[in-house]
Design a protein around this motif. Sequence first.
Motif, mmCIF file in Angstrom:
data_model
loop_
_atom_site.group_PDB
_atom_site.id
_atom_site.type_symbol
_atom_site.label_atom_id
_atom_site.label_comp_id
_atom_site.label_asym_id
_atom_site.label_seq_id
_atom_site.Cartn_x
_atom_site.Cartn_y
_atom_site.Cartn_z
ATOM 1 N N UNK A 40 0.814 -1.214 0.000
ATOM 2 C CA UNK A 40 0.000 0.000 0.000
ATOM 3 C C UNK A 40 0.850 1.268 0.000
ATOM 4 N N UNK A 41 2.142 1.137 0.352
ATOM 5 C CA UNK A 41 3.029 2.307 0.372
ATOM 6 C C UNK A 41 3.838 2.449 -0.910
ATOM 7 N N UNK A 42 3.736 1.494 -1.807
ATOM 8 C CA UNK A 42 4.470 1.558 -3.069
ATOM 9 C C UNK A 42 3.471 1.941 -4.154
ATOM 10 N N UNK A 43 3.452 3.219 -4.484
ATOM 11 C CA UNK A 43 2.393 3.731 -5.357
ATOM 12 C C UNK A 43 2.537 3.248 -6.786
ATOM 13 N N UNK A 44 3.752 3.138 -7.273
ATOM 14 C CA UNK A 44 3.949 2.725 -8.666
ATOM 15 C C UNK A 44 5.179 1.828 -8.746
ATOM 16 N N UNK A 45 4.967 0.524 -8.669
ATOM 17 C CA UNK A 45 6.098 -0.415 -8.700
ATOM 18 C C UNK A 45 6.740 -0.470 -10.081
ATOM 19 N N UNK A 46 6.101 0.142 -11.083
ATOM 20 C CA UNK A 46 6.674 0.197 -12.433
ATOM 21 C C UNK A 46 7.476 1.464 -12.673
ATOM 22 N N UNK A 47 7.738 2.222 -11.615
ATOM 23 C CA UNK A 47 8.538 3.434 -11.755
ATOM 24 C C UNK A 47 9.397 3.634 -10.513
ATOM 25 N N UNK A 48 10.210 2.622 -10.216
ATOM 26 C CA UNK A 48 11.120 2.681 -9.077
ATOM 27 C C UNK A 48 12.561 2.750 -9.583
ATOM 28 N N UNK A 49 13.314 3.719 -9.091
ATOM 29 C CA UNK A 49 14.718 3.848 -9.462
ATOM 30 C C UNK A 49 15.565 2.882 -8.636
ATOM 31 N N UNK A 50 16.598 2.330 -9.262
ATOM 32 C CA UNK A 50 17.547 1.457 -8.591
ATOM 33 C C UNK A 50 18.957 2.009 -8.805
ATOM 34 N N UNK A 51 19.816 1.860 -7.804
ATOM 35 C CA UNK A 51 21.195 2.323 -7.949
ATOM 36 C C UNK A 51 22.123 1.432 -7.139
ATOM 37 N N UNK A 52 23.391 1.376 -7.558
ATOM 38 C CA UNK A 52 24.425 0.655 -6.820
ATOM 39 C C UNK A 52 25.766 1.324 -7.060
#
Length: 284
Positions: free
Chosen positions: A190-202
């Motif tokens: 419920x806190x992840x509004x758009x799982x298709x627009x999440x940035x990832x970094x390493x």
Amino acid sequence: MKLLRYGRPGKEKPGLFDDEGRIRDLSAIIPDLGPEQLNDKALRKLAKIDPASLPLVRGNPRIGVPVARVGKFLGIGLNYADHAAETGAQVPAEPVVFMKATTCLNGPDDPIMLPKGSKKTDFEVELGVVIGTRARHVPEAEAMNYVAGFCVVNDVSEREYQKERGGGQWTKGKGCDTFGPVGPWLVTRDEVWDMDDLDLYLDVNGKRMQTGNTGTMVFRVPFLVSYLSQFMTLEPGDIIATGTPPGVGMARTPPRFLKRGDKLRLGIPGLGEQQQEVVAYSAG
């Protein structure tokens, strides 16, 4: 909610990460954050609790894997088209599925141990999906009803074991001890509004190595949950690592594999950050 487990390995307690960035103790409410606490009913009950009513955890305790008693740790290979391209692989027509041993599970800030004789240990920041309700032959349109939430995963991989020794064995290359840092939190869906627009970094030693966005996934989360449920029953607490964006060490010129003393920082905004140091093999 941002749920977590804190404390010494094997002695973790359940906790909640409040809006002020502090850990609150949940151990008087639930015995642990395990499969029984991940269904919608149990999560709704936890969501009704006022965080201010929970004891504050002092200091900076170790953070463990946010889910206890993980039954299956599944991975999806080549699930970003640009990552497939950098490795010289074709974009798969169906998801490439492999297993990571549950013995490789590691806290988000615990050290990564190089396997004995390893020369090609690599890094992969990924979005993790945590199953909340038993799923079998689930339609894609209903798949998210079976998901408890999301987390950050580092799918650490020994490329020689994975690709060269024994004709290519992904499970062998990805299941070594400490090769599955997960967390810091389980963030409820419920806190992840758009799982298709999440940035990832390493980053490795402060240098940005991987940058990506879940919008470029080949197979999205609802499809993956549905797809996997056609072949195996997904149980509460199972974790699915959904693939990595480009920038991995083996695809660089020259390749950049991990060595003792390297420091990693990786994350997904809103889901938290991990920090690990690479250490030499130890039999202890």
